[in-house]
Design an enzyme around this catalytic site. Structure first.
Site, PDB file in Angstrom:
ATOM      1  N   TYR A 140      64.656  20.958  -8.538  1.00 55.91           N
ATOM      2  CA  TYR A 140      64.087  22.305  -8.412  1.00 55.91           C
ATOM      3  C   TYR A 140      64.238  23.088  -9.716  1.00 55.91           C
ATOM      4  O   TYR A 140      63.328  23.759 -10.170  1.00 55.91           O
ATOM      5  CB  TYR A 140      64.781  23.051  -7.276  1.00 55.91           C
ATOM      6  N   PHE A 192      35.392  34.118 -17.993  1.00 55.11           N
ATOM      7  CA  PHE A 192      35.175  33.147 -16.918  1.00 55.11           C
ATOM      8  C   PHE A 192      35.177  33.915 -15.591  1.00 55.11           C
ATOM      9  O   PHE A 192      35.805  34.961 -15.484  1.00 55.11           O
ATOM     10  CB  PHE A 192      36.285  32.089 -16.955  1.00 55.11           C
ATOM     11  N   ASP A 193      34.484  33.382 -14.582  1.00 61.18           N
ATOM     12  CA  ASP A 193      34.329  34.098 -13.288  1.00 61.18           C
ATOM     13  C   ASP A 193      35.646  34.608 -12.713  1.00 61.18           C
ATOM     14  O   ASP A 193      35.738  35.747 -12.269  1.00 61.18           O
ATOM     15  CB  ASP A 193      33.738  33.237 -12.158  1.00 61.18           C
ATOM     16  N   ASP A 236      41.916  32.471 -23.551  1.00 56.44           N
ATOM     17  CA  ASP A 236      41.760  31.551 -22.435  1.00 56.44           C
ATOM     18  C   ASP A 236      41.421  30.201 -23.074  1.00 56.44           C
ATOM     19  O   ASP A 236      40.328  30.011 -23.589  1.00 56.44           O
ATOM     20  CB  ASP A 236      40.622  32.073 -21.544  1.00 56.44           C
ATOM     21  N   ALA A 274      41.269  26.994 -21.904  1.00 53.92           N
ATOM     22  CA  ALA A 274      40.995  25.859 -21.014  1.00 53.92           C
ATOM     23  C   ALA A 274      40.396  24.666 -21.780  1.00 53.92           C
ATOM     24  O   ALA A 274      40.684  23.518 -21.465  1.00 53.92           O
ATOM     25  CB  ALA A 274      40.057  26.286 -19.888  1.00 53.92           C
ATOM     26  N   LYS A 331      41.140  21.174 -17.338  1.00 53.74           N
ATOM     27  CA  LYS A 331      40.103  20.849 -18.310  1.00 53.74           C
ATOM     28  C   LYS A 331      40.733  20.002 -19.413  1.00 53.74           C
ATOM     29  O   LYS A 331      40.988  18.832 -19.222  1.00 53.74           O
ATOM     30  CB  LYS A 331      39.468  22.132 -18.856  1.00 53.74           C
ATOM     31  N   HIS A 376      27.516  30.949  -3.966  1.00 55.80           N
ATOM     32  CA  HIS A 376      27.142  29.542  -4.194  1.00 55.80           C
ATOM     33  C   HIS A 376      28.111  28.551  -3.549  1.00 55.80           C
ATOM     34  O   HIS A 376      27.729  27.433  -3.249  1.00 55.80           O
ATOM     35  CB  HIS A 376      26.949  29.251  -5.677  1.00 55.80           C
TER      36      HIS A 376
HETATM   37  C1  LIG Z   1      38.421  26.707 -15.012  1.00 55.74           C
HETATM   38  C2  LIG Z   1      38.598  27.878 -15.858  1.00 55.74           C
HETATM   39  C3  LIG Z   1      39.503  28.892 -15.520  1.00 55.74           C
HETATM   40  C4  LIG Z   1      40.264  28.928 -14.213  1.00 55.74           C
HETATM   41  O1  LIG Z   1      41.067  27.835 -14.058  1.00 55.74           O
HETATM   42  P1  LIG Z   1      41.339  27.101 -12.666  1.00 55.74           P
HETATM   43  O2  LIG Z   1      42.241  25.995 -13.056  1.00 55.74           O
HETATM   44  O3  LIG Z   1      40.029  26.646 -12.112  1.00 55.74           O
HETATM   45  O4  LIG Z   1      41.999  28.094 -11.770  1.00 55.74           O
HETATM   46  C5  LIG Z   1      39.664  29.938 -16.413  1.00 55.74           C
HETATM   47  N1  LIG Z   1      38.960  29.986 -17.550  1.00 55.74           N
HETATM   48  C6  LIG Z   1      38.079  29.040 -17.906  1.00 55.74           C
HETATM   49  C7  LIG Z   1      37.335  29.153 -19.188  1.00 55.74           C
HETATM   50  C8  LIG Z   1      37.855  27.959 -17.063  1.00 55.74           C
HETATM   51  O5  LIG Z   1      36.940  27.042 -17.405  1.00 55.74           O
END
Ligand SMILES: *Cc1c(COP(=O)(O)O)cnc(C)c1O
Length: 474
Positions: A83, A135-136, A232, A234, A273, A465
Site C-alpha cells: 500500500y 481536450f474535452d 497536458d 498525453a 496515450k 456521442h
Molecule cells: C485522453 C486525454 C485526456 C484525458 O485522459 P484520460 O486518460 O482519458 O482520462 C486529457 N488530455 C488529452 C489531450 C487527452 O488526449
C-alpha cells in the site's frame, strides 16, 4: 532513452518496417454484411454501443488501446502491491523525475483524475484559461468549476484545403496563437487570469504538434503576465518526434521532452496515450503549497500518494512504457503509419484534414456529404456508421453529436465542423490492416451512403456521442 542520434529520415517516403515483431496474437473477425447491418441497427447506429467482438478494425481511439511490449508484460510480474512505499512506485517516480524534473509527482488512474485533482486544488472559479486546444475533459473540468476556458489555436490549424500531408518546419499547426492569447489576457482583469495551458499534441485540432519555439514563447507570455504555464502532455513523445524531425534535428525526442517539461509549472498526463499502457496517468509540479492541496485531493478521491488509483503492476508497466515511447524508431514507424493511412484515405477521395498529426487521421464528413446531408442530419454520424457497415471498421464521430448544442433530442446548433476521426492504437495494426481501411474508404466514396441522414431518438444534452440512439431518415 531514445536513440543517441537521429537516424536518416529517408524512411518517411514509405512505411518503415515496424521495429518489433508479433509474439502473441488476438484473433479478430469480420462479421458478414448482414451481421453488420443487424449489429448497427441494434446499436441504434451509434458505434459506441457496438460490442467490440463485432468490430474488425477498431480505430475508435488510441487511448489505452496500445500493445505492451514483452518488457512491460514481464515488469507486471514484479509489481509490488504494498500500500505504501512500494518498490514499483519508487521505480516509476525516479523515471518521472528524470523526465520532468518536478519535485512532486502524483500517480493517478487516468488523465482526467489529474485534471480533477489540479482543478480542485487550484482556485479556478471565475478565471480565464487560454489554450492551443482544451481536450474535452479538461474543458469540462474547468466549466464545472465555473472557470472560462478559451481555445486559441493557431490560424494555421489543419484543414482539408491544406496542400501538404506533412507538417514541415515551424510554425507548427498545433501552436498557440500568441497574439490572440496576449489580447485576451490584456482585456482580462489580473485577478481573473488563470493559466495558459498547452496541449501536446493538440488532440482537439487534429493531433498536430506544438513547436519548441512556440512553447518557449508561451512560457515568456505566461511570465509576462505572472501566470503559471500548465501542460497536458498525453502525447508528449509524438510531439517531440515532430520537433526532432522538423525543428531540432540535433536532439533526441527524449532530450527535447526533458527541456519542455522544465518549462512547465504543472504537467498533466494521461499515460493511456504515450505512456504505452492500458491505464494510468500522473500529475507533476514544483509549487509546494499547490502540491499539498493536490496531495489532499489525491488521497481523498483517488488513492494514497504512492499508487494513485493504480496497482503496483500498473506502475511498473508505465515505468517501462514511458521509456519505450521515446524510442526514435518506434515513433518514426508510428507517425509514418498515421501518414500512410491518411494518404490512402486521400487517394480514396476522402477530404482529410492536413497536415497530419501524430495519432489519428481526421476526415471532413461535412465536406464529403455537402451536397447530400445537411449538418442537422448528422453527416459525421452517417460516415461513422458507413465505415462500420462497409468494413466492420469502428471510427469516432466528432461531429454535431459530440460538439453541437442539443436540447431535448433536438439540435439547437450544429458543431462548427462535421469531423470523423480514425485513431491508430499503438503497435497494434499492420500495413495490411491499413490498406484494408483504404479499400473500404474507396468503397465509401464510390457509393452513396445508404441513409439520407440520421435523426436523434434520444440523447443527453452533453457528450451525446457516447450514448445517443439514432435512427435513419426515410
Ligand atoms: C485522453 C486525454 C485526456 C484525458 O485522459 P484520460 O486518460 O482519458 O482520462 C486529457 N488530455 C488529452 C489531450 C487527452 O488526449
Amino acid at each position: 532513452m531514445g536513440s543517441p542520434e537521429n537516424p536518416s529520415f529517408t524512411l518517411m517516403e514509405s512505411l518503415p518496417p515496424e521495429p518489433y515483431r508479433i509474439k502473441m496474437v488476438e484473433p479478430i473477425r469480420l462479421p458478414s454484411r448482414e451481421e453488420r447491418e443487424e449489429v448497427l441497427k441494434k446499436a441504434s447506429y451509434n458505434v459506441f454501443r457496438i460490442p467490440a467482438e463485432h468490430v474488425f478494425i477498431d480505430l475508435l481511439t488510441d487511448s489505452g488501446t496500445g500493445a505492451m511490449s514483452h518488457f512491460q508484460w514481464s515488469a507486471l510480474l514484479r509489481g509490488d502491491e504494498s500500500y505504501a512505499g512500494a518498490q514499483s512506485w519508487y521505480r516509476l517516480r525516479e523515471i518521472l523525475q528524470e523526465l520532468t524534473g518536478k519535485a512532486w509527482i502524483f500517480p493517478v488512474h487516468q488523465g482526467r483524475a489529474a485534471e480533477r485533482i489540479l482543478m480542485n486544488a487550484f482556485p479556478v472559479r471565475g478565471k480565464v484559461f487560454v489554450s492551443n486546444g482544451f481536450f474535452d475533459t479538461t474543458r469540462a473540468n474547468l466549466l464545472l468549476r465555473g472557470a472560462h476556458p478559451i481555445d486559441c489555436p493557431s490560424p494555421a490549424r489543419p484543414s482539408s484545403d491544406h496542400p501538404d500531408l506533412e507538417v514541415g518546419p515551424p510554425p507548427f499547426p498545433g501552436d498557440l496563437d500568441l497574439a490572440t492569447t496576449r489580447q485576451i489576457l490584456m482585456r482580462t482583469p489580473p485577478e481573473q487570469r488563470g493559466a495558459i495551458l498547452l496541449t501536446l499534441t493538440s488532440n482537439t485540432y487534429g493531433g498536430v504538434p506544438v513547436s519548441f519555439h512556440n512553447i518557449q514563447q508561451a512560457r515568456a507570455l505566461a511570465d509576462a503576465f505572472h501566470l503559471p504555464l500548465w501542460m497536458d502532455i498525453a502525447r508528449l513523445a509524438e510531439n517531440c518526434w515532430f520537433i526532432a524531425r522538423y525543428e531540432h534535428p540535433e536532439k533526441t525526442p527524449y532530450q527535447i521532452a526533458r527541456e519542455i517539461c522544465r518549462m512547465a509549472d504543472v504537467l498533466l498526463m494521461s499515460a493511456k496515450k504515450d505512456g504505452l499502457v492500458n491505464i494510468g496517468g500522473f500529475l507533476a509540479l514544483d509549487d509546494p503549497t499547490l502540491a499539498e492541496q493536490c496531495r489532499r485531493e489525491l488521497i481523498a478521491g483517488e488513492g494514497f500518494t504512492d499508487y494513485g488509483g493504480l496497482a503496483g503492476r500498473d506502475l511498473e508497466a508505465l515505468a517501462v512504457g514511458l521509456q519505450e515511447s521515446f524510442d526514435f524508431q518506434y515513433l518514426s514507424t508510428r507517425i509514418a503509419q498515421v501518414r500512410f493511412l491518411a494518404s490512402l484515405l486521400e487517394e480514396a477521395g476522402l477530404p482529410v484534414l492536413k497536415p497530419i498529426g501524430g495519432h489519428a487521421v481526421y476526415v471532413d464528413a461535412g465536406k464529403l456529404y455537402q451536397d447530400q446531408i445537411p449538418p442537422e442530419h448528422l453527416p459525421a454520424s452517417v460516415l461513422t456508421a458507413f465505415f462500420y457497415l462497409a468494413g466492420g471498421i469502428r471510427v469516432s464521430d466528432l461531429g454535431t453529436l459530440a460538439f453541437g448544442k442539443l436540447q431535448n433530442n433536438q439540435i439547437v446548433q450544429p458543431a462548427p465542423a462535421e469531423v470523423v476521426r480514425l485513431a491508430l492504437p499503438r503497435r497494434v495494426y499492420t500495413e495490411s490492416h491499413l490498406r484494408y481501411v483504404g479499400r473500404i474508404a474507396r468503397e465509401i466514396t464510390q457509393t452513396l451512403p445508404p441513409w439520407k441522414g440520421f435523426r436523434i431518438v434520444d440523447a443527453p444534452d452533453v457528450l451525446a456521442h457516447f450514448t445517443a440512439r439514432l435512427e435513419p431518415l426515410i
